[in-house]
Design a protein around this motif. Structure first.
Motif, PDB file in Angstrom:
ATOM      1  N   VAL A 264      44.189  51.223  36.077  1.00 19.23           N
ATOM      2  CA  VAL A 264      43.796  50.334  34.983  1.00 19.23           C
ATOM      3  C   VAL A 264      42.902  49.236  35.542  1.00 19.23           C
ATOM      4  O   VAL A 264      43.290  48.543  36.494  1.00 19.23           O
ATOM      5  CB  VAL A 264      45.022  49.683  34.311  1.00 19.23           C
ATOM      6  CG1 VAL A 264      44.594  48.938  33.052  1.00 19.23           C
ATOM      7  CG2 VAL A 264      46.070  50.717  33.975  1.00 19.23           C
ATOM      8  N   LEU A 265      41.735  49.080  34.963  1.00 19.61           N
ATOM      9  CA  LEU A 265      40.810  48.038  35.388  1.00 19.61           C
ATOM     10  C   LEU A 265      40.933  46.823  34.474  1.00 19.61           C
ATOM     11  O   LEU A 265      40.854  46.946  33.254  1.00 19.61           O
ATOM     12  CB  LEU A 265      39.367  48.560  35.361  1.00 19.61           C
ATOM     13  CG  LEU A 265      39.081  49.795  36.227  1.00 19.61           C
ATOM     14  CD1 LEU A 265      37.606  50.184  36.104  1.00 19.61           C
ATOM     15  CD2 LEU A 265      39.454  49.555  37.684  1.00 19.61           C
ATOM     16  N   GLY A 266      41.152  45.670  35.093  1.00 18.86           N
ATOM     17  CA  GLY A 266      41.230  44.426  34.352  1.00 18.86           C
ATOM     18  C   GLY A 266      40.260  43.417  34.939  1.00 18.86           C
ATOM     19  O   GLY A 266      39.443  43.740  35.798  1.00 18.86           O
ATOM     20  N   GLY A 267      40.338  42.182  34.496  1.00 18.70           N
ATOM     21  CA  GLY A 267      39.429  41.157  34.973  1.00 18.70           C
ATOM     22  C   GLY A 267      38.133  41.143  34.178  1.00 18.70           C
ATOM     23  O   GLY A 267      37.812  42.082  33.439  1.00 18.70           O
ATOM     24  N   SER A 268      37.368  40.084  34.325  1.00 21.04           N
ATOM     25  CA  SER A 268      36.180  39.879  33.484  1.00 21.04           C
ATOM     26  C   SER A 268      35.101  40.940  33.678  1.00 21.04           C
ATOM     27  O   SER A 268      34.387  41.297  32.733  1.00 21.04           O
ATOM     28  CB  SER A 268      35.596  38.489  33.760  1.00 21.04           C
ATOM     29  OG  SER A 268      35.274  38.349  35.141  1.00 21.04           O
ATOM     30  N   ILE A 269      34.975  41.497  34.888  1.00 24.49           N
ATOM     31  CA  ILE A 269      33.904  42.458  35.155  1.00 24.49           C
ATOM     32  C   ILE A 269      34.150  43.782  34.430  1.00 24.49           C
ATOM     33  O   ILE A 269      33.223  44.568  34.208  1.00 24.49           O
ATOM     34  CB  ILE A 269      33.741  42.674  36.677  1.00 24.49           C
ATOM     35  CG1 ILE A 269      33.363  41.348  37.359  1.00 24.49           C
ATOM     36  CG2 ILE A 269      32.655  43.706  36.989  1.00 24.49           C
ATOM     37  CD1 ILE A 269      33.277  41.431  38.878  1.00 24.49           C
ATOM     38  N   ARG A 270      35.379  44.040  34.035  1.00 25.77           N
ATOM     39  CA  ARG A 270      35.682  45.301  33.328  1.00 25.77           C
ATOM     40  C   ARG A 270      34.851  45.447  32.056  1.00 25.77           C
ATOM     41  O   ARG A 270      34.601  46.566  31.594  1.00 25.77           O
ATOM     42  CB  ARG A 270      37.167  45.372  32.977  1.00 25.77           C
ATOM     43  CG  ARG A 270      37.569  44.597  31.722  1.00 25.77           C
ATOM     44  CD  ARG A 270      39.061  44.575  31.507  1.00 25.77           C
ATOM     45  NE  ARG A 270      39.450  44.089  30.206  1.00 25.77           N
ATOM     46  CZ  ARG A 270      39.442  42.814  29.824  1.00 25.77           C
ATOM     47  NH1 ARG A 270      39.016  41.870  30.667  1.00 25.77           N
ATOM     48  NH2 ARG A 270      39.844  42.468  28.606  1.00 25.77           N
ATOM     49  N   LYS A 271      34.395  44.319  31.492  1.00 25.55           N
ATOM     50  CA  LYS A 271      33.622  44.369  30.250  1.00 25.55           C
ATOM     51  C   LYS A 271      32.287  45.076  30.447  1.00 25.55           C
ATOM     52  O   LYS A 271      31.677  45.550  29.487  1.00 25.55           O
ATOM     53  CB  LYS A 271      33.403  42.953  29.715  1.00 25.55           C
ATOM     54  CG  LYS A 271      34.702  42.249  29.329  1.00 25.55           C
ATOM     55  CD  LYS A 271      34.458  40.817  28.895  1.00 25.55           C
ATOM     56  CE  LYS A 271      35.763  40.116  28.557  1.00 25.55           C
ATOM     57  NZ  LYS A 271      35.558  38.689  28.173  1.00 25.55           N
TER      58      LYS A 271
END
Length: 290
Positions: free
Chosen positions: A229-236
């Protein structure tokens, strides 16, 4: 699914802000944020945290979960260090809060909380072997094995951020440091340019995706999870680095593992607080015996 059926207070303590919310009947409510007095003494910071928690007492929560970006002695509830807060070294946070409020307190690394929150509340809840990766100012990772959080000694499991890669480490190439150092621009700015078709921005994300693919292959060799699962702001910006990332993952030596891997993008609101709440549910004694 959560085992607890009474309110739980979740708190995310960072160098800039402290955020909290209470889970009631499966919903996260009364979310508040205060500034962290990061340059103050340890005593002042502890009192700030206690005062903030005091504002939630009317919810009659039965336990407190806290996520912190640092190393934690979870056996003794000691914060060994907290990033960006110089005075927070070897802080007996659990004892302080349990003595103040008479409620059990559970503390863990914030990346671990992210992974656990996604497993309990989010996109990863249908898998038993999961790694949560946060992509932002830094790089973090949390590990779920057989449906339970694996922390290692002092919450240091999953510290791929410091693992050597090329001439630096994975954090250098898989966090915002990569964009700022190589392209001189924050990823948020590059994301906007990429949506406008800017070729340089698109190339930056393609290169970033390749490096992230290398990180994921490292994770596959060690843990072989079902999902990441990718999280954090860059995932957008995922649509802009997805292709190069997936292309690199496809070169993994064992295709029976890589071809079955699910890459999930977090869409959970207030992930940090959800993770802290999930921490209580993971470790708290059964509610009916409290």
């Amino acid at each position: 699914m959560l085992k607890a059926d009474r309110p739980i207070l979740g708190m995310d303590i960072g160098g800039t802000s402290i955020k909290a919310g209470v889970l009631i009947n499966g919903k996260l409510l009364d979310i508040r944020t205060i500034s962290t007095p990061s340059l103050e003494s340890q005593d002042i910071i502890l009192e700030t945290i206690a005062t903030f928690i005091g504002e939630y007492l009317h919810h009659d929560f039965f336990a407190i979960g806290i996520g912190i970006p640092g190393l934690i002695d979870t056996d003794n509830g000691i914060v060994l260090n907290l990033e960006n807060i110089p005075s927070f070294r070897k802080v007996h946070l659990r004892d302080f809060l349990q003595n103040r409020f008479g409620k059990p307190v559970y503390i863990n690394n914030d990346a671990n909380c992210f992974a656990l929150g996604e497993y309990k509340f989010g996109a990863a809840k249908v898998y038993n072997h999961v790694v949560g990766v946060t992509l932002g100012t830094g790089l973090g990772a949390g590990i779920i094995v057989n449906g339970h959080l694996y922390c290692g000694f002092n919450c240091a499991a999953g510290e791929w951020c410091s693992a050597p890669y090329l001439d630096q480490d994975f954090e250098y190439y898989c966090s915002s440091k990569f964009f700022i150092t190589k392209y001189g621009v924050k990823p948020k700015t590059l994301f906007k340019k990429a949506t406008e078709g800017d070729l340089k921005a698109l190339e930056a994300f393609r290169e970033y995706g390749f490096h992230l693919g290398e990180l994921i292959k490292n994770i596959l060799y060690v843990l072989a999870p079902q999902a990441i699962v990718l999280g954090g702001s860059i995932r957008k910006a995922y649509p802009f680095f997805k292709e190069s990332m997936i292309g690199n993952i496809a070169t993994f030596k064992y295709p029976s593992i890589s071809s079955n891997l699910k890459i999930l993008i977090s869409d959970l609101d207030e992930t940090a607080i959800h993770g802290a709440v999930a921490l209580v549910d993971e470790y708290a004694i059964p509610v009916n015996s409290i």
